[in-house]
Design a protein around this motif. Structure first.
Motif, PDB file in Angstrom:
ATOM      1  N   MET A 273      14.145   7.331 -33.598  1.00  0.00           N
ATOM      2  CA  MET A 273      14.250   6.126 -32.771  1.00  0.00           C
ATOM      3  C   MET A 273      15.525   5.382 -33.127  1.00  0.00           C
ATOM      4  O   MET A 273      16.058   5.546 -34.213  1.00  0.00           O
ATOM      5  CB  MET A 273      13.099   5.159 -33.080  1.00  0.00           C
ATOM      6  CG  MET A 273      11.721   5.688 -32.860  1.00  0.00           C
ATOM      7  SD  MET A 273      10.528   4.440 -33.426  1.00  0.00           S
ATOM      8  CE  MET A 273      11.041   3.007 -32.471  1.00  0.00           C
TER       9      MET A 273
ATOM     10  N   MET B  83      17.079   1.380 -33.186  1.00  0.00           N
ATOM     11  CA  MET B  83      16.878  -0.056 -32.998  1.00  0.00           C
ATOM     12  C   MET B  83      18.192  -0.755 -33.297  1.00  0.00           C
ATOM     13  O   MET B  83      18.926  -0.351 -34.194  1.00  0.00           O
ATOM     14  CB  MET B  83      15.817  -0.578 -33.975  1.00  0.00           C
ATOM     15  CG  MET B  83      14.609   0.319 -34.083  1.00  0.00           C
ATOM     16  SD  MET B  83      13.407  -0.292 -35.268  1.00  0.00           S
ATOM     17  CE  MET B  83      12.453  -1.310 -34.168  1.00  0.00           C
TER      18      MET B  83
ATOM     19  N   GLU C 125      12.434   4.967 -24.092  1.00  0.00           N
ATOM     20  CA  GLU C 125      11.177   4.603 -24.772  1.00  0.00           C
ATOM     21  C   GLU C 125      11.329   4.616 -26.296  1.00  0.00           C
ATOM     22  O   GLU C 125      10.454   4.137 -27.008  1.00  0.00           O
ATOM     23  CB  GLU C 125      10.047   5.541 -24.329  1.00  0.00           C
ATOM     24  CG  GLU C 125      10.093   6.961 -24.862  1.00  0.00           C
ATOM     25  CD  GLU C 125      11.234   7.835 -24.316  1.00  0.00           C
ATOM     26  OE1 GLU C 125      11.406   8.943 -24.850  1.00  0.00           O
ATOM     27  OE2 GLU C 125      11.956   7.436 -23.376  1.00  0.00           O
ATOM     28  N   ARG C 126      12.446   5.137 -26.787  1.00  0.00           N
ATOM     29  CA  ARG C 126      12.676   5.171 -28.240  1.00  0.00           C
ATOM     30  C   ARG C 126      13.840   4.279 -28.646  1.00  0.00           C
ATOM     31  O   ARG C 126      14.391   4.409 -29.730  1.00  0.00           O
ATOM     32  CB  ARG C 126      12.944   6.612 -28.696  1.00  0.00           C
ATOM     33  CG  ARG C 126      11.685   7.464 -28.724  1.00  0.00           C
ATOM     34  CD  ARG C 126      11.945   8.763 -29.426  1.00  0.00           C
ATOM     35  NE  ARG C 126      12.309   9.830 -28.511  1.00  0.00           N
ATOM     36  CZ  ARG C 126      12.916  10.952 -28.890  1.00  0.00           C
ATOM     37  NH1 ARG C 126      13.265  11.130 -30.148  1.00  0.00           N
ATOM     38  NH2 ARG C 126      13.192  11.898 -28.005  1.00  0.00           N
TER      39      ARG C 126
ATOM     40  N   GLY D 103      11.667  -4.819 -41.063  1.00  0.00           N
ATOM     41  CA  GLY D 103      10.211  -4.816 -41.201  1.00  0.00           C
ATOM     42  C   GLY D 103       9.545  -3.921 -40.163  1.00  0.00           C
ATOM     43  O   GLY D 103       8.651  -3.128 -40.478  1.00  0.00           O
ATOM     44  N   LEU D 104       9.996  -4.036 -38.928  1.00  0.00           N
ATOM     45  CA  LEU D 104       9.469  -3.177 -37.856  1.00  0.00           C
ATOM     46  C   LEU D 104       9.702  -1.701 -38.202  1.00  0.00           C
ATOM     47  O   LEU D 104       8.791  -0.869 -38.082  1.00  0.00           O
ATOM     48  CB  LEU D 104      10.195  -3.459 -36.534  1.00  0.00           C
ATOM     49  CG  LEU D 104       9.921  -4.792 -35.829  1.00  0.00           C
ATOM     50  CD1 LEU D 104      10.950  -5.011 -34.733  1.00  0.00           C
ATOM     51  CD2 LEU D 104       8.517  -4.803 -35.250  1.00  0.00           C
TER      52      LEU D 104
ATOM     53  N   THR E  72      10.091  -0.345 -41.020  1.00  0.00           N
ATOM     54  CA  THR E  72       9.241   0.073 -42.140  1.00  0.00           C
ATOM     55  C   THR E  72       7.838   0.425 -41.639  1.00  0.00           C
ATOM     56  O   THR E  72       7.270   1.454 -42.023  1.00  0.00           O
ATOM     57  CB  THR E  72       9.175  -1.038 -43.204  1.00  0.00           C
ATOM     58  OG1 THR E  72      10.509  -1.427 -43.538  1.00  0.00           O
ATOM     59  CG2 THR E  72       8.470  -0.569 -44.459  1.00  0.00           C
ATOM     60  N   GLY E  73       7.310  -0.415 -40.776  1.00  0.00           N
ATOM     61  CA  GLY E  73       5.994  -0.130 -40.195  1.00  0.00           C
ATOM     62  C   GLY E  73       6.006   1.150 -39.376  1.00  0.00           C
ATOM     63  O   GLY E  73       5.099   1.986 -39.463  1.00  0.00           O
ATOM     64  N   LEU E  74       7.042   1.321 -38.573  1.00  0.00           N
ATOM     65  CA  LEU E  74       7.164   2.537 -37.752  1.00  0.00           C
ATOM     66  C   LEU E  74       7.281   3.775 -38.641  1.00  0.00           C
ATOM     67  O   LEU E  74       6.643   4.803 -38.385  1.00  0.00           O
ATOM     68  CB  LEU E  74       8.395   2.419 -36.839  1.00  0.00           C
ATOM     69  CG  LEU E  74       8.217   1.460 -35.648  1.00  0.00           C
ATOM     70  CD1 LEU E  74       9.562   0.944 -35.154  1.00  0.00           C
ATOM     71  CD2 LEU E  74       7.466   2.159 -34.517  1.00  0.00           C
TER      72      LEU E  74
ATOM     73  N   SER F 188       6.148   4.163 -41.579  1.00  0.00           N
ATOM     74  CA  SER F 188       4.867   4.441 -42.248  1.00  0.00           C
ATOM     75  C   SER F 188       3.924   5.203 -41.322  1.00  0.00           C
ATOM     76  O   SER F 188       2.958   5.811 -41.772  1.00  0.00           O
ATOM     77  CB  SER F 188       4.215   3.141 -42.733  1.00  0.00           C
ATOM     78  OG  SER F 188       3.567   2.483 -41.666  1.00  0.00           O
ATOM     79  N   CYS F 189       4.196   5.155 -40.019  1.00  0.00           N
ATOM     80  CA  CYS F 189       3.362   5.875 -39.050  1.00  0.00           C
ATOM     81  C   CYS F 189       4.026   7.167 -38.584  1.00  0.00           C
ATOM     82  O   CYS F 189       3.612   7.746 -37.568  1.00  0.00           O
ATOM     83  CB  CYS F 189       3.063   4.980 -37.854  1.00  0.00           C
ATOM     84  SG  CYS F 189       2.036   3.566 -38.245  1.00  0.00           S
TER      85      CYS F 189
ATOM     86  N   TYR G 135       7.438   7.742 -37.768  1.00  0.00           N
ATOM     87  CA  TYR G 135       8.695   7.715 -37.018  1.00  0.00           C
ATOM     88  C   TYR G 135       9.901   7.716 -37.959  1.00  0.00           C
ATOM     89  O   TYR G 135       9.780   7.429 -39.154  1.00  0.00           O
ATOM     90  CB  TYR G 135       8.741   6.480 -36.098  1.00  0.00           C
ATOM     91  CG  TYR G 135       7.837   6.634 -34.898  1.00  0.00           C
ATOM     92  CD1 TYR G 135       8.266   7.328 -33.775  1.00  0.00           C
ATOM     93  CD2 TYR G 135       6.543   6.126 -34.901  1.00  0.00           C
ATOM     94  CE1 TYR G 135       7.435   7.511 -32.676  1.00  0.00           C
ATOM     95  CE2 TYR G 135       5.708   6.292 -33.813  1.00  0.00           C
ATOM     96  CZ  TYR G 135       6.155   6.985 -32.705  1.00  0.00           C
ATOM     97  OH  TYR G 135       5.330   7.163 -31.636  1.00  0.00           O
TER      98      TYR G 135
ATOM     99  N   ALA H 280       6.260  -8.513 -39.752  1.00  0.00           N
ATOM    100  CA  ALA H 280       7.203  -7.542 -39.174  1.00  0.00           C
ATOM    101  C   ALA H 280       6.682  -6.125 -39.384  1.00  0.00           C
ATOM    102  O   ALA H 280       6.727  -5.280 -38.477  1.00  0.00           O
ATOM    103  CB  ALA H 280       8.579  -7.697 -39.810  1.00  0.00           C
ATOM    104  N   TYR H 281       6.166  -5.862 -40.588  1.00  0.00           N
ATOM    105  CA  TYR H 281       5.607  -4.547 -40.880  1.00  0.00           C
ATOM    106  C   TYR H 281       4.422  -4.266 -39.952  1.00  0.00           C
ATOM    107  O   TYR H 281       4.328  -3.186 -39.349  1.00  0.00           O
ATOM    108  CB  TYR H 281       5.176  -4.504 -42.344  1.00  0.00           C
ATOM    109  CG  TYR H 281       4.530  -3.219 -42.786  1.00  0.00           C
ATOM    110  CD1 TYR H 281       5.298  -2.088 -43.051  1.00  0.00           C
ATOM    111  CD2 TYR H 281       3.147  -3.133 -42.944  1.00  0.00           C
ATOM    112  CE1 TYR H 281       4.706  -0.902 -43.469  1.00  0.00           C
ATOM    113  CE2 TYR H 281       2.546  -1.959 -43.359  1.00  0.00           C
ATOM    114  CZ  TYR H 281       3.329  -0.851 -43.619  1.00  0.00           C
ATOM    115  OH  TYR H 281       2.742   0.320 -44.028  1.00  0.00           O
TER     116      TYR H 281
ATOM    117  N   GLY I   7       5.556  -3.429 -36.545  1.00  0.00           N
ATOM    118  CA  GLY I   7       6.046  -2.047 -36.500  1.00  0.00           C
ATOM    119  C   GLY I   7       4.893  -1.057 -36.369  1.00  0.00           C
ATOM    120  O   GLY I   7       4.969  -0.077 -35.616  1.00  0.00           O
ATOM    121  N   ILE I   8       3.795  -1.320 -37.078  1.00  0.00           N
ATOM    122  CA  ILE I   8       2.593  -0.472 -36.981  1.00  0.00           C
ATOM    123  C   ILE I   8       2.024  -0.535 -35.551  1.00  0.00           C
ATOM    124  O   ILE I   8       1.678   0.488 -34.957  1.00  0.00           O
ATOM    125  CB  ILE I   8       1.503  -0.977 -37.965  1.00  0.00           C
ATOM    126  CG1 ILE I   8       2.018  -0.980 -39.396  1.00  0.00           C
ATOM    127  CG2 ILE I   8       0.196  -0.229 -37.778  1.00  0.00           C
ATOM    128  CD1 ILE I   8       1.736   0.184 -40.217  1.00  0.00           C
TER     129      ILE I   8
ATOM    130  N   ALA J  90       4.172   1.393 -33.270  1.00  0.00           N
ATOM    131  CA  ALA J  90       3.982   2.835 -33.487  1.00  0.00           C
ATOM    132  C   ALA J  90       2.704   3.304 -32.798  1.00  0.00           C
ATOM    133  O   ALA J  90       2.684   4.361 -32.150  1.00  0.00           O
ATOM    134  CB  ALA J  90       3.928   3.144 -34.983  1.00  0.00           C
TER     135      ALA J  90
END
Lengths: 308, 266
Positions: free
Chosen positions: A20, A22, A40-41, A54-55, A57-59, A61-62, A64, B116-117, B120-121, B124
């Motif tokens: 992706m 960003m 879409e990416r 932060g976003l 990092t969350g992505l 972790s799933c 991406y 923010a984390y 992101g989840i 996703a």
């Protein structure tokens, strides 16, 4: 290098749906091809770098592989704690892309001059730090590293067409690449300023000073073994970086030179201060910091005379 | 060992462990005991701590980790020896939430990172068409951090209706009352003005908390915030609303008195 970056990323994204991109609202006229190919990416998160990390990092972790894009200062300094407590602490594959290291934004001035990004990134455990010297090496480096398990910082220069003679797009993580061999002095450079360092090497060669020149693009993991092998062969090593002389390539080489007991003197060329009241083009700013080809060559000659 | 995840059991563990370890942040942990009980008792979909379809919970106010450890213990995710190691040398269970602990998704302690984390989840999940949700528990004073508002704007713009923020609105921060330090009231209106779906509840009322979580519609087109009005130190009268219980550890006498009060309130 920015064009090489985006072209390579588009190619990788074609075969890897995890990739992706960003941006914190920068990269106009650079990122659009990716946006068109993979809408879409692609996310422009607005002018909000902390949230972008932060976003990502969350992505990550799933599953991406998010690339975050901004000018090198904003990409690293503004969200530094997010980088540290996010992808570094959790060892997640966030890719931080900072464009225009050093003085590449010229008249844009001190807020846009990334002169400490390598220092602050290379001290973070598990954060890979890569600063390619030209667009061919940038493409190779991104391909070779984009799916490493941990986080990566890429410092991507603004020079688009220049290629370092003899480098031919080579890149290996944790290694340096020799582009010239000579017995009198070892010159090591990183990033876009390699163009000036290489020109200086050629001008020294016209004065019968034979330099070995190494391009360090993988500053973390650092090329310890290559440096330990090279440094004891020389009385003088000169580092050239568009970065403060503290914390970046010069510091790395000094650490290794001392650590492996090489006996090699290390002369660190780089930006010494940001507190100049005068602004100018990239060339002007480089020259003012002693990083133009002529001033690099002059510094090398002087240092060689000093050590006799 | 699995036990019912009740606010009472969580509060007992918070007092017991903070007393044993002689550590503070007791008021902050007691403040969220009811929220944590409802989340881990029923609201979160947690088929397994590694299950890719699990809801993700982020304790963004990481200093209240003891409440989370208590819930993880009651849920059978961390054992007795594990929780007994809280704040001993060589433990994984420190003062702040740490992702090396089984069941903890994200290391926190520095405020302003969790939302923010979580966003992101949520993004996703939406991109991959997965049904899981992201829950982020913040403190009210944490909303002093500008980064929180960056995430609030992003989540609303991208209509992340699978993102649920809970604000532990206890009106207290490290130096005193939030209204005296940096007044955020009316905090719910601020979130709503930024495009979030707002619910305000009594953060110590189980029926109100249950209803709020049940009402969450992940197709609503808006991210959700539950402003939970709480009292720091809730359940121990000498701690309630007292700033010093952000810091103080319990003496043996006060521990006995606090436990007595908790037991009698069961």
């Amino acid at each position: 290098m920015r064009k090489a970056f985006i072209k390579t990323l588009i190619e990788i994204a074609r075969s890897d749906p995890r990739v992706m991109l960003m941006t914190a609202d920068l990269g106009f006229m650079v990122l659009e091809d990716f946006q068109r190919a993979y809408p879409e990416r692609f996310f422009n998160v607005g002018v909000a770098e902390a949230n972008m990390i932060g976003l990502a990092t969350g992505l990550a972790s799933c599953g991406y592989l998010p690339f975050t894009y901004s000018i090198a200062t904003f990409a690293t300094l503004r969200p530094y704690e997010q980088i540290r407590n996010g992808p570094v602490l959790h060892h997640l594959p966030v890719r931080i892309v900072g464009t225009g290291g050093g003085f590449e934004y010229g008249h844009a001035g001190p807020t846009h001059a990334a002169l400490e990004d390598l220092a602050i990134t290379r001290i973070q455990p598990g954060l890979t730090v890569i600063a390619p010297a030209d667009h061919l090496q940038a493409a190779t480096a991104i391909r070779a590293t984009y799916d490493l398990p941990g986080p990566i910082y890429y410092r991507i220069g603004k020079n688009e067409d220049y290629t370092v003679p003899g480098l031919e797009g080579r890149f290996s993580l944790g290694r340096l690449n020799l582009v010239r061999e000579g017995k009198d002095v070892l010159i090591l450079s990183i990033g876009s300023i390699t163009a000036e360092a290489f020109a200086a090497v050629e001008s020294l060669s016209a004065d019968a000073i034979a330099a070995t020149m190494g391009v360090v693009s993988s500053i973390r993991p650092a090329p310890f073994d290559d440096l330990c092998e090279l440094l004891p062969k020389f009385r003088l090593a000169v580092t050239v970086e568009e970065h403060y002389t503290e914390g970046g390539l010069g510091s790395l080489v000094a650490e290794v030179a001392a650590g492996c007991g090489s006996g090699c003197r290390v002369l660190r060329l780089g930006a010494r201060t940001l507190c100049t009241p005068k602004l100018g083009s990239m060339s002007y700013m480089r020259d003012a910091s002693g990083l133009s080809r002529d001033r690099i060559a002059a510094s090398v000659r002087e240092a060689l005379q000093d050590i006799g | 060992m699995k036990e019912p995840i009740t606010p009472h059991a969580i509060r007992k563990l918070i007092l017991e462990q903070s007393h044993r370890a002689r550590v503070g942040h007791i008021g902050s942990a007691l403040s969220i005991a009811d929220i944590i009980a409802v989340l881990f008792g029923e609201a979160l979909h947690l088929p397994g701590i590694q299950d890719p379809q699990r809801d993700r919970f982020v304790l963004s106010k990481g200093h209240a980790a003891l409440a989370l450890y208590a819930a993880l213990h009651l849920k059978g995710i961390i054992n007795r020896a594990h929780i007994q190691s809280h704040c001993t040398d060589g433990t994984l269970l420190g003062v702040h939430a740490e992702h090396q602990v089984p069941g903890i998704e994200f290391s926190t302690g520095s405020l302003g990172h969790g939302l923010a984390y979580g966003a992101g989840i949520a993004l996703a999940a939406r991109m991959s068409g997965a049904p899981f949700r992201a829950f982020v528990l913040l403190s009210d004073a944490e909303c002093n951090e500008g980064s929180v508002w960056e995430s609030i704007m992003f989540a609303a713009h991208h209509k992340l209706s699978n993102l649920i923020a809970i604000v532990d609105n206890n009106g207290q921060q490290a130096f005193g009352k939030t209204k005296d330090i940096l007044d955020l009231s009316p905090i719910g209106d601020k979130w709503r003005a930024f495009g979030w779906d707002l619910r305000e509840v009594d953060g110590h009322s189980l029926p109100e908390l249950r209803r709020a979580f049940k009402e969450i519609d992940t197709k609503s087109g808006k991210p959700h915030v539950i402003v939970a009005n709480t009292v720091s130190g809730k359940g121990v009268s000498f701690m309630e609303g007292k700033v010093e219980w952000h810091y103080l550890p319990l003496t043996d006498e006060l521990y006995a008195s606090a436990m007595k009060e908790i037991e009698s309130a069961k």
